[in-house]
Design an enzyme around this catalytic site. Structure first.
Site, PDB file in Angstrom:
ATOM      1  CD  GLU A 172      -3.061  -1.086   2.188  1.00  0.00           C
ATOM      2  OE1 GLU A 172      -2.931  -0.252   3.112  1.00  0.00           O
ATOM      3  OE2 GLU A 172      -4.011  -1.884   2.116  1.00  0.00           O
ATOM      4  CD  GLU A 291      -4.052  -5.760   3.194  1.00  0.00           C
ATOM      5  OE1 GLU A 291      -4.992  -5.109   3.711  1.00  0.00           O
ATOM      6  OE2 GLU A 291      -2.857  -5.431   3.286  1.00  0.00           O
TER       7      GLU A 291
END
Length: 507
Positions: A172, A291
């Site tokens: 991320e 995720e």
């Protein structure tokens, strides 16, 4: 309500990559400590691994697990988690404001993974670290011997290489919450250089670059394009992250997030192909949805931080209900229907932290509601995904303009002659009669398995004291007539039906 589902053996989306049934273990909350690792627990083995969690992990059917993070990754020194346990440093983790003892690290995870019979999926720190640390970590893990780092692994008691094949290039990195987050240009360059040197160390690995942290990021789309414009030739995957929520407290609106996931997948695939077209490349970048889960009840800052730098505090321990399980089932259908591009996916996380498995430290372990659709899909999801045409009534919602009540996928396994229908009835009030046509898949058909996940209370949950409140049951309303099958689906239900037939022609 009546609906139709039609497939043909010759119209194939893709062979199913079993890594789509992955999960995620991060050094966060009680996922590691008190989750998979708890020396002194009544079920713990000689390595401190909880036996009850290990058995539930096997039952869940997870095939690959991403480790060690997550946000934790962007500040992690891999060297802290190897070597004699009594010499490992205790650190403050700035991702979750906790104390990390480093008693569990790379070699412990690999030992646990072998016992769980899962493939490891590792990440390298591209927050506070960079290409040099990444290639050193890879050398420690995968090089046969004869170098300082591979010999160090041997000194630590691991003679053979871990041979970890899948690596994530950071986590991320577009997110301001990330330690040392980067612009697309900054990350694209470091991802390229990291991938390059890692491939020099081990050319057999697969690499995933970071995509957007979620679809609503302000840089979504442009981030993927700019990152891949740098590292397209050196990576195999780009990641997608998404968490579903029911802030409207409306099951009808909630079901729309499944359609948004399908759109998200197709959008990112299109961006990848646009970069490839610019390069006139025959290469296809695949997608790693590494995720994903339901997460909204414990999404406040107080659920993610406990004052005082505690060890393994309770963080985001979401308690899942019936409707959450239906969303997880629907998300799995979306991934399966996009099996030509989604080759890896990781339900985040495995235990306690927004996990399908819950534990009591020092006590019991049990299955959350979302455990069941995942376990069923993994158990029966073998073979090739067929292109299915589902015809049913639909409704409109704010989350998505048109939501068909029937959402389904079909998986054919020529190896054993089975065909599996996975179907979600999104009507909250009406049962559904689904006429299924399995064209060219054999007429001499027998029922192998028929299961439904349904509860009259969409808010029902599983707890330590009532762990089977929401659990799969046999669906007795299945009729077979040659290549046709009729299935009755209860309102708001997730269903898995497997049949076996004598093959017709060359399967």
């Amino acid at each position: 309500m009546n609906a139709k589902l039609i497939v043909d053996r010759d119209f194939v989306v893709s062979e199913l990559d079993r890594r789509i049934f992955g999960t995620f273990v991060e050094h966060m909350g009680r996922c590691v400590y008190g989750g998979i690792y708890e020396p002194g627990h009544a079920t713990a083995d000689e390595d401190g691994f909880r036996g009850d969690v290990l058995e539930l992990t096997k039952e869940l059917g997870t095939t690959i697990i991403r480790y060690p993070g997550g946000n934790f990754l962007s500040g992690y020194n891999w060297e802290d988690g190897v070597g004699p346990a009594d010499k490992r440093p205790v650190r403050r983790d700035l991702a979750w404001f906790s104390t990390e003892t480093n008693q569990f690290g790379t070699n412990e995870f690999m030992k646990w993974a072998a016992k769980a019979d899962i493939e490891p999926m590792f990440g390298v720190n591209l927050g506070t670290k960079g290409p040099d640390e990444a290639r050193q970590f890879l050398e420690y893990c995968n090089h046969e011997g004869g170098s300082a780092l591979s010999d160090l692994r041997k000194e630590h008691g691991y003679e053979k290489p871990h041979d970890i094949k899948f690596w994530c290039l950071g986590n991320e990195m577009d997110g301001p919450w990330q330690i040392c987050h980067k612009t697309a240009e900054e990350y694209g360059r470091v991802a390229l250089e990291t991938a390059k040197v890692m491939r020099w160390v081990d050319p057999t690995i697969q690499l995933a670059a970071c995509g957007s942290s979620h679809r609503n990021m302000p840089t979504y789309g442009s981030w993927e394009y700019q990152v891949l414009d740098h590292c397209y030739d050196e990576v195999d995957f780009i990641s997608l992250h998404t968490y579903f929520n029911n802030h409207a407290d409306s099951a009808a609106e909630y079901f729309g997030v499944i359609e948004l996931l399908d759109a998200f997948i197709k959008e990112v695939a299109a961006i990848c192909d646009a970069v490839g077209a610019k390069r006139r490349s025959h290469k296809k970048i695949m997608l790693s949805l590494d995720e994903w889960n339901v997460w909204y009840k414990t999404h406040k800052i107080e659920n993610m931080r406990v004052p005082g730098w505690p060890e393994a505090p309770k963080l985001i321990e979401e308690v899942y209900n019936t409707e959450d399980a239906l969303i997880v089932g629907g998300a799995l259908i979306a991934m399966l229907n996009n099996a030509d591009r989604v080759k890896v996916a990781c339900l985040a996380q495995l235990v306690n932290v927004i996990g399908p498995i819950m534990t009591e430290t020092g006590g019991d372990a049990w299955r959350q509601t979302i455990f069941h659709p995942f376990a069923l899909a993994s158990k029966y999801g073998h073979g090739r995904v067929l292109k299915s045409v589902a015809v049913s009534d639909s409704y409109s919602a704010k989350t998505f303009p048109e939501i068909p009540y029937l959402y389904a996928t079909v998986i054919d396994n020529p190896a054993d002659g089975t065909t599996t229908v996975i179907a979600l009835n999104r009507s909250l009030s009406d049962p559904m009669e689904v006429e299924v046509e399995l064209r060219g898949l054999g007429t001499d058909r027998e029922l192998v398995h028929a299961t439904e996940l349904h509860h009259s209370n969409l808010k029902a949950v599983n707890t330590k004291d009532a762990p089977n409140t929401v659990a799969p049951k046999v669906n007795n309303d299945v009729k077979i007539d040659g290549e046709r099958m009729t299935i009755r689906l209860k309102p708001a239900s997730f269903n898995v039906i497997t049949t076996r037939a004598t093959p017709v022609g060359n399967a």
